[in-house]
Write a protein that holds these residues in place. Sequence first.
Motif, PDB file in Angstrom:
ATOM      1  N   THR A   1       0.837  -1.209   0.000  1.00 52.95           N
ATOM      2  CA  THR A   1       0.000   0.000   0.000  1.00 52.95           C
ATOM      3  C   THR A   1       0.866   1.252   0.000  1.00 52.95           C
ATOM      4  O   THR A   1       0.588   2.223  -0.728  1.00 52.95           O
ATOM      5  CB  THR A   1      -0.942  -0.007   1.215  1.00 52.95           C
ATOM      6  OG1 THR A   1      -1.785  -1.166   1.159  1.00 52.95           O
ATOM      7  CG2 THR A   1      -1.814   1.236   1.244  1.00 52.95           C
TER       8      THR A   1
ATOM      9  N   SER B   1       1.008   4.045  -2.930  1.00 55.43           N
ATOM     10  CA  SER B   1       0.759   5.449  -2.608  1.00 55.43           C
ATOM     11  C   SER B   1       1.838   6.340  -3.224  1.00 55.43           C
ATOM     12  O   SER B   1       1.542   7.420  -3.759  1.00 55.43           O
ATOM     13  CB  SER B   1       0.722   5.632  -1.084  1.00 55.43           C
ATOM     14  OG  SER B   1       0.513   6.982  -0.747  1.00 55.43           O
TER      15      SER B   1
ATOM     16  N   ALA C   1      -3.593  -1.466  -7.725  1.00 57.47           N
ATOM     17  CA  ALA C   1      -4.161  -1.524  -6.383  1.00 57.47           C
ATOM     18  C   ALA C   1      -5.407  -2.404  -6.350  1.00 57.47           C
ATOM     19  O   ALA C   1      -5.613  -3.178  -5.401  1.00 57.47           O
ATOM     20  CB  ALA C   1      -4.487  -0.115  -5.895  1.00 57.47           C
TER      21      ALA C   1
ATOM     22  N   HIS D   1      -5.711   0.291   2.538  1.00 57.50           N
ATOM     23  CA  HIS D   1      -5.552   0.049   1.101  1.00 57.50           C
ATOM     24  C   HIS D   1      -6.818   0.466   0.352  1.00 57.50           C
ATOM     25  O   HIS D   1      -6.742   1.062  -0.739  1.00 57.50           O
ATOM     26  CB  HIS D   1      -5.252  -1.427   0.860  1.00 57.50           C
ATOM     27  CG  HIS D   1      -4.924  -1.743  -0.564  1.00 57.50           C
ATOM     28  ND1 HIS D   1      -3.641  -1.641  -1.078  1.00 57.50           N
ATOM     29  CD2 HIS D   1      -5.705  -2.122  -1.606  1.00 57.50           C
ATOM     30  CE1 HIS D   1      -3.655  -1.954  -2.356  1.00 57.50           C
ATOM     31  NE2 HIS D   1      -4.890  -2.247  -2.702  1.00 57.50           N
TER      32      HIS D   1
END
Length: 337
Positions: free
Chosen positions: A53, A57, A72, A103
């Motif tokens: 995650t 990001s 994702a 997430h």
Amino acid sequence: MDPSRRSVLGAGLFSAAAVVPGWPDVHDRLQRVQEDPHTRIGLPEVSAVISMTEHMSDLDDKFGGRMARPMAAAFLVNTIVPALRATAGEEVKNALRSAAADHLYLTGYMAMDEREDGLAQRYYTKALELAGSAGDHLTYCTTLRGMSVQAVDLGHGPLALRLADAAAAASPQAGPRMLAFLTGQQAHAAAQTGDRAGALQRLKAAETAMDKAESRAKAFGSYDPSAMNYHIGQVRYELGDIAGSIESMELADRLREPAYRRTRVRYNAMIAERKLAVGRLEEACVDWNGVLDDYPLVQSGRCDDRVRIMLSSLRPHLGNAHAREAYERGRALLRTA
């Protein structure tokens, strides 16, 4: 697994009538999923979710949601969902739910950046459910605040304020940085509703909290003096102080870390729009050309929107050579995107 936008939660339209869920409505109420007795997980699997995650990001900040969200979404379906069904002790399950909620929040933010706003709401709602089930107030409040950011971005001021207030109310014993993070968004949303006194009161509280946070050791999190000055700029703009908003947004840009490319594109485009609004055409063109330097590297529906605004704003000024140059450059790049 096909990670397209319709394969995980379904698309749909943004609802301005969305119910603001309270902490008691989501805490310990996640629908129990069928457990897979043949798979067992532990804290190493949770650490892997957290690391992935964080990596996604970083990609989102640099390259935009349209590039990062398919990865994702695929990771969510192919790795996180099976892990949620696996056998584990309660401590591991709660840690995984918390990581999964984070997430989902990030994936919802990416969907918003694509301008898939209904889909983003669905991701956010699932994030709230998982955060509540895990007893994770931080992710719960962060997600509500993210929903407020989405609403204020779309011009739904009253909903944005309700969501921002709900996020602040659900944050127990928030430290100064978290308080600034939440209160700054409350100020922006209040300003959009026309509540001048409420916006300024919340902005002052956010600035006070930010000063306290900066006087301590750096804490993890992206809310920093750059983000604080962005909120000051947005409040000033909503309350009619365009020149003041430009000053604050330019300070935010000087303080921003270089990695936040998508943010740089969006916010510098806003600065240019506001400079044009106060008659500073050639300065605006310089800023827009800087935006266009970064724009081809970012895959973002919200950045596309800002370039479209640039083109419509410059169209009446094509007699000016600087405006015409920026316009033609922007039109070519938008067509390519």
